[in-house]
Motif scaffolding. Structure first.
Motif, mmCIF file in Angstrom:
data_model
loop_
_atom_site.group_PDB
_atom_site.id
_atom_site.type_symbol
_atom_site.label_atom_id
_atom_site.label_comp_id
_atom_site.label_asym_id
_atom_site.label_seq_id
_atom_site.Cartn_x
_atom_site.Cartn_y
_atom_site.Cartn_z
ATOM 1 N N LEU A 156 0.789 -1.268 -0.031
ATOM 2 C CA LEU A 156 -0.007 -0.172 0.061
ATOM 3 C C LEU A 156 0.680 1.156 -0.021
ATOM 4 O O LEU A 156 0.575 2.037 -0.715
ATOM 5 N N VAL A 157 2.145 1.332 0.886
ATOM 6 C CA VAL A 157 2.728 2.210 0.828
ATOM 7 C C VAL A 157 3.393 2.681 -0.416
ATOM 8 O O VAL A 157 3.604 3.584 -1.041
ATOM 9 N N VAL A 158 3.959 1.418 -1.154
ATOM 10 C CA VAL A 158 4.649 1.728 -2.331
ATOM 11 C C VAL A 158 3.607 1.953 -3.422
ATOM 12 O O VAL A 158 3.933 2.895 -4.390
ATOM 13 N N SER A 159 2.399 1.535 -3.364
ATOM 14 C CA SER A 159 1.458 2.092 -4.227
ATOM 15 C C SER A 159 1.019 3.482 -4.206
ATOM 16 O O SER A 159 1.141 4.190 -5.099
ATOM 17 N N ALA A 160 1.005 4.054 -3.086
ATOM 18 C CA ALA A 160 0.803 5.442 -2.480
ATOM 19 C C ALA A 160 2.117 6.179 -3.309
ATOM 20 O O ALA A 160 1.813 7.453 -3.660
ATOM 21 N N MET A 161 3.262 5.762 -2.998
ATOM 22 C CA MET A 161 4.389 6.443 -3.819
ATOM 23 C C MET A 161 4.153 6.710 -5.141
ATOM 24 O O MET A 161 4.716 7.654 -5.613
ATOM 25 N N ALA A 201 1.767 6.362 -6.959
ATOM 26 C CA ALA A 201 0.709 7.217 -7.405
ATOM 27 C C ALA A 201 0.991 8.778 -7.017
ATOM 28 O O ALA A 201 -0.148 9.747 -7.361
ATOM 29 N N GLY A 202 1.964 9.259 -6.390
ATOM 30 C CA GLY A 202 2.338 10.530 -6.015
ATOM 31 C C GLY A 202 2.006 10.992 -4.881
ATOM 32 O O GLY A 202 1.501 12.418 -4.814
ATOM 33 N N GLY A 203 1.155 10.044 -3.974
ATOM 34 C CA GLY A 203 0.566 10.594 -2.820
ATOM 35 C C GLY A 203 1.421 10.391 -1.534
ATOM 36 O O GLY A 203 2.436 10.243 -1.503
ATOM 37 N N HIS A 204 0.794 10.936 -0.577
ATOM 38 C CA HIS A 204 1.384 10.924 0.800
ATOM 39 C C HIS A 204 0.471 9.951 1.900
ATOM 40 O O HIS A 204 -0.613 9.795 1.589
ATOM 41 N N VAL A 205 1.099 9.621 2.854
ATOM 42 C CA VAL A 205 0.650 8.480 3.518
ATOM 43 C C VAL A 205 0.494 8.957 5.245
ATOM 44 O O VAL A 205 1.653 9.397 5.581
ATOM 45 N N LEU A 206 -0.436 8.782 5.626
ATOM 46 C CA LEU A 206 -0.790 8.905 7.021
ATOM 47 C C LEU A 206 -0.819 7.516 7.876
ATOM 48 O O LEU A 206 -1.807 6.748 7.816
ATOM 49 N N ILE A 207 0.146 7.532 8.743
ATOM 50 C CA ILE A 207 0.176 6.210 9.408
ATOM 51 C C ILE A 207 -0.564 6.602 10.811
ATOM 52 O O ILE A 207 0.340 7.031 11.727
ATOM 53 N N GLU A 208 -1.597 5.934 11.312
ATOM 54 C CA GLU A 208 -2.032 6.059 12.743
ATOM 55 C C GLU A 208 -1.892 4.846 13.390
ATOM 56 O O GLU A 208 -2.622 4.039 13.561
ATOM 57 N N PRO A 214 11.357 11.748 -6.405
ATOM 58 C CA PRO A 214 10.220 11.805 -5.906
ATOM 59 C C PRO A 214 10.273 12.404 -4.642
ATOM 60 O O PRO A 214 11.171 12.778 -3.944
ATOM 61 N N PHE A 215 9.035 12.865 -4.178
ATOM 62 C CA PHE A 215 8.930 13.531 -2.909
ATOM 63 C C PHE A 215 7.573 12.734 -2.210
ATOM 64 O O PHE A 215 6.453 12.728 -2.850
ATOM 65 N N MET A 216 7.781 12.561 -0.987
ATOM 66 C CA MET A 216 6.395 11.826 -0.288
ATOM 67 C C MET A 216 6.546 12.072 1.167
ATOM 68 O O MET A 216 7.485 12.150 1.896
ATOM 69 N N VAL A 217 5.620 12.545 1.685
ATOM 70 C CA VAL A 217 5.397 12.924 3.304
ATOM 71 C C VAL A 217 4.578 11.484 3.719
ATOM 72 O O VAL A 217 3.656 11.190 3.391
ATOM 73 N N LEU A 218 5.387 11.047 4.833
ATOM 74 C CA LEU A 218 4.800 10.127 5.583
ATOM 75 C C LEU A 218 4.767 10.347 6.945
ATOM 76 O O LEU A 218 5.597 10.868 7.725
#
Length: 319
Positions: free
Chosen positions: A35-40, A42-49, A147-151
């Motif tokens: 899921l995290v690799v897919s988000a990356m 897709a050019g998206g950012h991930v919130l891990i709660e 690439p740029f990604m916020v986790l």
């Protein structure tokens, strides 16, 4: 083997190598890594709660080490300033010229640890960064690396001294997920690996940042049929009309699902999206974008459950 098939095999080996490499650190959570690799891609950012100690920081560090990307970390405390995130302009005392000092966000993978502990002013500094992938300071614009990604991480248990993330910022995370505790067998494996002292920084590079940019472009070529696009829109519209939800999914949410579905299918080795991809992804993509009505009016107690109820109500396309 034809050239097209060879290229596809080469690409999928790159993706598989990245997931396998991260899995050397994060044990038994392959679905989360996918899921995290897919988000990356897709050019998206991930919130891990999640609760402390389940590997949130290790996951981000392992991802950065696997592609030798620049890893930046922000410990989001109440006293952190927006300039710590974005950077600031200052006068060089020798040249008497204005110079820009880059903040922590100038990296490939930015870990915003315990993001809900920073003030709303500091949280808002990430809005432009996450949406535009740039920083605007004193009338000048500075592009972030690709690439740029916020986790970002946050602890769902402790609420003292925290600031609730505004809906506008929550909407900028393409997915929200939880790593969860490992099984008994997995935890025994974690202890063994800890004994061998395997650290994310020791991981070998299996992919480059340029490869990630190339793979992200390939994701755009994944086929998504008209009926599946309509399925995505039907789900988002259903969230806006459901009695149990007072704030439904925005158009940004349906775009996020469309991008994420393509990337997820790509990671799974397909060049087309299936309806099952949407059903798997919906709780991760949509749950943090809705607000429930008063709990006294519904048996639904959390956002993920609400999305699953919506999925039961929307007809699945058959192809």
């Amino acid at each position: 083997m034809c050239k097209k098939a060879y290229v596809k095999r080469f690409i999928m080996e790159k993706v598989k190598a990245l997931i396998n490499n991260v899995e050397k650190i994060i044990v038994g959570k392959r679905n989360i890594i996918e899921l995290v690799v897919s988000a990356m891609l897709a050019g998206g950012h991930v919130l891990i709660e999640d609760v402390p100690g389940v590997g949130k920081t290790q996951l981000v560090s392992a991802l950065a080490s696997s592609c030798r990307g620049q890893f930046g970390r922000l410990q989001m405390t109440p006293d952190i300033m927006p300039t710590d995130i974005t950077g600031f302009s200052m006068i060089n005392t020798i040249t008497k010229e204005t110079e820009f000092k880059k903040g922590a966000t100038f990296c490939n993978f930015l870990l915003a640890d315990e993001i809900n502990r920073s003030s709303p002013k500091s949280q808002s500094a990430l809005l432009e960064v996450m949406e535009e992938r740039q920083v605007s300071i004193d009338g000048a614009t500075y592009e972030l690396p690709r690439p740029f990604m916020v986790l970002a991480t946050q602890n769902p248990i402790e609420t003292f001294g925290t600031y609730h993330l505004p809906e506008a910022q929550m909407d900028r995370f393409i997915i929200k997920l939880s790593i969860g505790y490992p099984s008994k067998k997995e935890e025994l494996d974690i202890l063994l690996r800890n004994e061998n002292n395997i650290q994310p920084k020791q991981l070998s590079q299996v992919i480059s940042c340029d490869d990630i940019v190339m793979l992200s472009e390939k994701v755009n070529n994944v086929y998504c049929s008209e009926s599946i696009r309509e399925y995505i829109v039907n789900i988002t519209v259903a969230t806006r009309n459901a009695d149990l939800i007072k704030l439904g999914v925005s158009p940004r949410g349906s775009i996020a699902m469309y991008k994420m579905a393509k990337a997820y299918a790509f990671v799974k080795g397909r060049d087309y999206v299936l309806p099952d991809d949407i059903k798997v992804l919906a709780p991760y993509v949509f749950s943090h974008r809705i607000m429930l009505t008063s709990k006294g009016k519904s048996a639904v107690t959390d956002n993920e459950q609400a999305i699953r109820e919506i999925l039961k109500m929307v007809m699945v396309p058959v192809e």
